[in-house]
Design a protein around this motif. Structure first.
Motif, PDB file in Angstrom:
ATOM      1  N   THR A  21       0.888  -1.354   0.006  1.00  0.00           N
ATOM      2  CA  THR A  21      -0.092   0.115  -0.018  1.00  0.00           C
ATOM      3  C   THR A  21       0.758   1.246   0.097  1.00  0.00           C
ATOM      4  OG1 THR A  21      -0.116  -0.043   2.437  1.00  0.00           O
ATOM      5  CG2 THR A  21      -1.836  -1.059   1.174  1.00  0.00           C
ATOM      6  N   ARG A  24       0.274   6.705   2.073  1.00  0.00           N
ATOM      7  CA  ARG A  24      -1.022   7.645   2.598  1.00  0.00           C
ATOM      8  C   ARG A  24      -2.026   6.700   3.051  1.00  0.00           C
ATOM      9  NH1 ARG A  24      -3.229  11.182  -1.774  1.00  0.00           N
ATOM     10  NH2 ARG A  24      -1.722  12.568  -0.996  1.00  0.00           N
ATOM     11  N   GLU A  25      -2.015   5.286   2.410  1.00  0.00           N
ATOM     12  CA  GLU A  25      -2.813   4.368   2.725  1.00  0.00           C
ATOM     13  C   GLU A  25      -2.406   3.840   4.138  1.00  0.00           C
ATOM     14  OE1 GLU A  25      -6.152   1.983   3.106  1.00  0.00           O
ATOM     15  OE2 GLU A  25      -5.895   3.489   1.576  1.00  0.00           O
ATOM     16  N   ALA A  28      -3.377   6.054   6.841  1.00  0.00           N
ATOM     17  CA  ALA A  28      -4.630   6.083   7.039  1.00  0.00           C
ATOM     18  C   ALA A  28      -5.266   4.848   7.984  1.00  0.00           C
ATOM     19  CB  ALA A  28      -5.695   6.111   5.869  1.00  0.00           C
ATOM     20  N   ASP A  74     -10.669   8.468   6.112  1.00  0.00           N
ATOM     21  CA  ASP A  74     -11.284   8.826   4.906  1.00  0.00           C
ATOM     22  C   ASP A  74     -10.478  10.085   4.129  1.00  0.00           C
ATOM     23  OD1 ASP A  74     -12.678   6.570   5.400  1.00  0.00           O
ATOM     24  OD2 ASP A  74     -14.506   7.496   5.898  1.00  0.00           O
ATOM     25  N   ARG A  77      -7.232   9.349   2.953  1.00  0.00           N
ATOM     26  CA  ARG A  77      -7.246   8.398   1.732  1.00  0.00           C
ATOM     27  C   ARG A  77      -7.734   9.262   0.702  1.00  0.00           C
ATOM     28  NH1 ARG A  77      -9.535   4.579   5.449  1.00  0.00           N
ATOM     29  NH2 ARG A  77      -7.706   2.849   5.807  1.00  0.00           N
ATOM     30  N   THR A  78      -8.395  10.395   0.769  1.00  0.00           N
ATOM     31  CA  THR A  78      -9.147  11.002  -0.522  1.00  0.00           C
ATOM     32  C   THR A  78      -8.558  12.397  -0.720  1.00  0.00           C
ATOM     33  OG1 THR A  78     -10.949  11.776   0.980  1.00  0.00           O
ATOM     34  CG2 THR A  78     -11.328   9.733  -0.346  1.00  0.00           C
TER      35      THR A  78
END
Length: 89
Positions: A21, A24-25, A28, A74, A77-78
């Motif tokens: 991953t 950033r993931e 998170a 969230d 992730r976005t």
């Protein structure tokens, strides 16, 4: 003991999942893991108290911690941390 085992298993699974991953993931996932641990501790404290009002307050705090952690994860992730814009823009 069961909770410790469950946390250990979850940590192990997160470690395996983190292999492929993005940073950033991974961040998170850490946010979710940390807030889940805090919420679990609040729930344990709620279970240990003899006062119903204090128990309800601690349970509500645990729910709020979980929701905040989920929202932060969230967002991680976005959203692009450098520009604060959504991905794809």
């Amino acid at each position: 003991m069961k909770k410790i085992f469950a946390v250990a298993v979850a940590t192990g699974l997160l470690s395996l999942a983190a292999c492929n991953t993005s940073p950033r993931e991974q961040a998170a996932d850490k946010i979710e893991s940390n807030t889940e641990a805090v919420a679990d501790n609040l729930e344990d404290a709620a279970d240990a108290t003899g006062n119903e009002a204090a128990e309800a307050t601690l349970e509500n705090k645990a729910d709020a911690v979980r929701a905040t952690g989920q929202n932060q994860a969230d967002d991680m992730r976005t959203n692009d941390a450098d520009t604060n814009l959504s991905n794809g823009i």
